[in-house]
Design an enzyme around this catalytic site. Structure first.
Site, PDB file in Angstrom:
ATOM      1  N   ASP A  35       0.823  -1.212   0.000  1.00  0.00           N
ATOM      2  CA  ASP A  35       0.000   0.000   0.000  1.00  0.00           C
ATOM      3  C   ASP A  35       0.855   1.260   0.000  1.00  0.00           C
ATOM      4  O   ASP A  35       2.045   1.215   0.303  1.00  0.00           O
ATOM      5  CB  ASP A  35      -0.896   0.008   1.241  1.00  0.00           C
ATOM      6  N   LYS A  55      -3.213   3.673  -2.773  1.00  0.00           N
ATOM      7  CA  LYS A  55      -3.577   5.014  -3.238  1.00  0.00           C
ATOM      8  C   LYS A  55      -3.521   5.993  -2.063  1.00  0.00           C
ATOM      9  O   LYS A  55      -3.548   5.600  -0.926  1.00  0.00           O
ATOM     10  CB  LYS A  55      -4.976   5.024  -3.820  1.00  0.00           C
ATOM     11  N   MET A 168      -9.281   8.579   8.488  1.00  0.00           N
ATOM     12  CA  MET A 168      -9.693   9.180   7.207  1.00  0.00           C
ATOM     13  C   MET A 168     -10.766  10.243   7.412  1.00  0.00           C
ATOM     14  O   MET A 168     -11.790  10.256   6.730  1.00  0.00           O
ATOM     15  CB  MET A 168     -10.230   8.083   6.260  1.00  0.00           C
TER      16      MET A 168
END
Ligand SMILES: C[S@@+](CC[C@H](N)C(=O)[O-])C[C@H]1O[C@@H](n2cnc3c(N)ncnc32)[C@H](O)[C@@H]1O
Length: 248
Positions: A35, A55, A168
């Site tokens: 990742d 990403k 997040m």
């Protein structure tokens, strides 16, 4: 006969927070799918083929179903396939989708836990997420919703816990503040944002009502938002450019 896919937690960033098991498997890996947040020093522990599939914030990522297929194909060719994920693979890492696909393909899977970023942030702050008489529950939540996913009760879960850690979330500070206030949190509830926990970390603090301006001070690294009374003393001190009780 096929090999084994190891879903391995790379930890929050500092290479020396990698587990010994993770380091051993990287040394044995024929191929590593990794990742975006995995540091190079950790990747360098492997002499195998390395393939980036992660990403960061809207940049192109390999579609999950394509990753699943590549893992299965690799396990049919190699003995040790490592799927390296930031933090712990089982928290906000889509591990379930990979495990379910590989199980369907009858490929062996093992999970190697890693230090999740919430725990690195707690260590960085020197603030325990639980505290006698103040916090007896901790919620790990995210307001982030994937395409096609049903809405969740993340704000209710965060407001119900004594301490909440939001993954997040720093990029959606205005909406997060609104949702948490609507769930009944006091505007003065202390919050801390820890950016780049375990690395070159930055800490921003203040009351919930000021969350958007606190979050605006972030500089683009991965960040966690922590909320709860355990942060009160810290929030009253103000921002801490770099505070760590780790012995380097
Ligand atoms: C897709 S989630 C993966 C979480 C990961 N599985 C874990 O256990 O930490 C990515 C989010 O984790 C958080 N994160 C990961 N590494 C971090 C770090 N070093 N410092 C602060 N937050 C981090 C950020 O909220 C980031 O947007």
């Amino acid at each position: 006969m096929s090999g084994t896919v190891y879903l391995v937690g790379a930890g929050p960033g500092a290479p020396d927070l990698l587990t010994l098991r993770a380091a051993r498997l990287l040394g044995e890996a024929d191929i590593v799918f990794y990742d975006a947040l995995v540091p190079e020093e950790i990747l360098n522990l492997s002499k195998g083929e390395k393939i980036a599939v992660g990403k960061r914030c809207g940049k192109h990522a390999t579609a999950q179903r394509f990753i699943n297929k590549r893992l299965a194909d690799a396990a049919r060719r190699y003995e040790v396939v490592v799927r390296l994920k930031g933090g712990d693979p089982m928290l906000f890492g889509r591990a379930h989708e990979e495990i379910a696909f590989l199980a369907k393909e009858k490929i062996k899977v093992e999970v190697v836990p890693g230090v999740t970023s919430a725990l690195a942030a707690s260590a960085e702050l020197g603030v325990s997420l639980t505290r006698r008489g103040v916090s007896r529950s901790v919620a790990f939540v995210t307001p982030r919703r994937g395409e096609g996913e049903a809405p969740s009760q993340w704000a209710r879960a965060a407001a119900s816990a004594d301490t909440a850690v939001l993954y997040m979330a720093a990029g959606d500070a205005e909406a997060v503040r609104k949702s948490l206030l609507e769930e009944g949190l006091h505007p003065g509830t202390p919050v801390a944002i820890v950016e780049n926990a375990s690395l070159n970390s930055k800490v921003f603090t203040g009351p919930l009502k000021e969350l958007p301006s606190i979050a605006a001070r972030c500089t683009g690294g991965p960040a966690l938002l922590l909320i709860g009374e355990v942060l009160r003393e810290l929030a009253e001190i103000g921002d801490v450019p770099h505070f760590s009780i780790r012995v380097a």
